[in-house]
Design an enzyme around this catalytic site. Structure first.
Site, PDB file in Angstrom:
ATOM      1  N   PRO A 142      30.716  25.768  14.473  1.00  0.00           N
ATOM      2  CA  PRO A 142      31.254  24.636  14.995  1.00  0.00           C
ATOM      3  C   PRO A 142      30.364  22.823  14.213  1.00  0.00           C
ATOM      4  CG  PRO A 142      29.207  25.229  16.498  1.00  0.00           C
ATOM      5  CD  PRO A 142      30.030  26.138  15.060  1.00  0.00           C
ATOM      6  N   ASN A 143      31.650  21.993  14.315  1.00  0.00           N
ATOM      7  CA  ASN A 143      31.148  21.152  13.634  1.00  0.00           C
ATOM      8  C   ASN A 143      30.905  20.478  12.045  1.00  0.00           C
ATOM      9  OD1 ASN A 143      30.960  19.480  16.282  1.00  0.00           O
ATOM     10  ND2 ASN A 143      29.177  21.219  16.410  1.00  0.00           N
ATOM     11  N   ARG A 179      30.164  14.076   8.834  1.00  0.00           N
ATOM     12  CA  ARG A 179      29.110  14.068   9.700  1.00  0.00           C
ATOM     13  C   ARG A 179      27.691  13.954   9.383  1.00  0.00           C
ATOM     14  NH1 ARG A 179      27.343  20.474  11.647  1.00  0.00           N
ATOM     15  NH2 ARG A 179      26.078  19.004  13.451  1.00  0.00           N
ATOM     16  N   TYR A 189      23.495  16.379   6.800  1.00  0.00           N
ATOM     17  CA  TYR A 189      24.130  17.021   5.583  1.00  0.00           C
ATOM     18  C   TYR A 189      25.037  16.992   4.062  1.00  0.00           C
ATOM     19  CZ  TYR A 189      23.399  19.145  10.626  1.00  0.00           C
ATOM     20  OH  TYR A 189      23.540  19.225  11.616  1.00  0.00           O
ATOM     21  N   ASN A 247      27.390  30.488   8.471  1.00  0.00           N
ATOM     22  CA  ASN A 247      26.373  29.162   9.134  1.00  0.00           C
ATOM     23  C   ASN A 247      27.581  29.349  10.366  1.00  0.00           C
ATOM     24  OD1 ASN A 247      25.327  26.916   9.666  1.00  0.00           O
ATOM     25  ND2 ASN A 247      25.976  25.801   7.703  1.00  0.00           N
ATOM     26  N   ALA A 279      25.330  25.155  15.546  1.00  0.00           N
ATOM     27  CA  ALA A 279      24.689  25.305  16.668  1.00  0.00           C
ATOM     28  C   ALA A 279      24.677  26.099  17.142  1.00  0.00           C
ATOM     29  CB  ALA A 279      24.974  24.214  17.521  1.00  0.00           C
ATOM     30  N   GLU A 309      22.055  35.143   6.553  1.00  0.00           N
ATOM     31  CA  GLU A 309      22.198  32.626   7.072  1.00  0.00           C
ATOM     32  C   GLU A 309      21.943  32.008   6.820  1.00  0.00           C
ATOM     33  OE1 GLU A 309      18.971  33.027  10.434  1.00  0.00           O
ATOM     34  OE2 GLU A 309      19.662  31.347  11.044  1.00  0.00           O
ATOM     35  N   HIS A 336      21.776  27.766   6.270  1.00  0.00           N
ATOM     36  CA  HIS A 336      21.760  26.126   7.143  1.00  0.00           C
ATOM     37  C   HIS A 336      21.709  25.144   5.897  1.00  0.00           C
ATOM     38  CE1 HIS A 336      21.949  28.312  11.458  1.00  0.00           C
ATOM     39  NE2 HIS A 336      20.721  29.237  10.495  1.00  0.00           N
ATOM     40  N   ARG A 381      13.022  19.722  11.828  1.00  0.00           N
ATOM     41  CA  ARG A 381      14.260  18.884  12.611  1.00  0.00           C
ATOM     42  C   ARG A 381      13.848  18.784  13.597  1.00  0.00           C
ATOM     43  NH1 ARG A 381      20.341  19.567  11.119  1.00  0.00           N
ATOM     44  NH2 ARG A 381      20.382  17.757  12.634  1.00  0.00           N
TER      45      ARG A 381
HETATM   46  C1  DQA Z   1      22.976  23.836  11.026  1.00  0.00           C
HETATM   47  C2  DQA Z   1      21.721  23.490  11.555  1.00  0.00           C
HETATM   48  C3  DQA Z   1      22.423  23.652  12.835  1.00  0.00           C
HETATM   49  O1  DQA Z   1      21.007  23.374  14.039  1.00  0.00           O
HETATM   50  C4  DQA Z   1      23.226  22.246  13.609  1.00  0.00           C
HETATM   51  O2  DQA Z   1      23.755  22.597  14.837  1.00  0.00           O
HETATM   52  C5  DQA Z   1      24.613  22.507  12.295  1.00  0.00           C
HETATM   53  C6  DQA Z   1      24.431  22.989  11.027  1.00  0.00           C
HETATM   54  C7  DQA Z   1      23.112  23.486   9.205  1.00  0.00           C
HETATM   55  O3  DQA Z   1      24.098  23.595   8.271  1.00  0.00           O
HETATM   56  O4  DQA Z   1      21.640  23.067   9.012  1.00  0.00           O
HETATM   57  O5  DQA Z   1      26.016  22.668  13.238  1.00  0.00           O
HETATM   58  O6  DQA Z   1      23.386  24.704  10.754  1.00  0.00           O
END
Ligand code: DQA
Length: 161
Positions: free
Chosen positions: A14-15, A22, A27, A78, A81, A102, A104, A111
């Site tokens: 998501p996102n 964003r 990011y 990835n 959240a 995985e 991020h 954070r």
């Molecule tokens: C994320 C870190 C997560 O905590 C966050 O909710 C994201 C992006 C990252 O790529 O740093 O959506 O996965």
């Protein structure tokens, strides 16, 4: 028999479709298309293929993981959240049993506290955090080398054109 080209599925949660606009301070300014291209190029250079999918919906991500059983040899994920909330995504990854990396983009450990725990890490072979979108390159590189070594189709036999 000609060995099959190992294939890697890159899943973004998501996102992450909003990458580029964003929270650029967190990011960066690269877009999801840049991530997709980076994964494809990295895989190709190592004699593999990478396909990508993104969803804002937990169930769709689970469906993509299930489908990977018959289409892919490894997963880069990835989960955004959902990383911090989804036992169901963890269970799906455990169920299909493919190698998992995985990723991020941000250093989640620097954070908020709720980002410090991951349901995915316990079923991942490797975890890459805080390297920006270069984390996807590192993840695909790691998986590709592992998969080609296992398939006997080492990167050395796929010189760059
Ligand atoms: C994320 C870190 C997560 O905590 C966050 O909710 C994201 C992006 C990252 O790529 O740093 O959506 O996965």
């Amino acid at each position: 028999m000609t060995p099959r080209t190992p294939s890697i599925l890159v899943i973004n949660g998501p996102n992450l479709n909003l990458l580029g606009t964003r929270e650029p301070a967190v990011y960066g300014t690269a877009t999801l298309d840049d991530v997709v291209r980076l994964a494809e190029d990295t895989a190709r250079d190592l004699g593999c293929t990478a396909s990508s999918t993104q969803s804002n919906h937990e169930g769709r991500i689970i469906d993509a993981i299930h489908a990977a059983r018959s289409t892919s040899d490894g997963i880069v994920i990835n989960a955004g959240a959902f990383t911090h909330t989804s036992i169901a995504i963890r269970d799906a990854l455990a169920a299909v049993g493919l190698p998992v990396v995985e990723v991020h983009i941000s250093n989640v450990h620097r954070r908020e506290e709720f980002r410090h725990s991951s349901y995915i890490s316990g079923v991942a072979d490797a975890v890459i955090v805080g390297a920006g979108i270069d984390g996807y390159r590192l993840a695909v590189d790691h998986l590709a080398r592992r998969l080609t070594a296992a398939a006997g189709t080492d990167a050395a036999s796929f010189p760059k054109s």
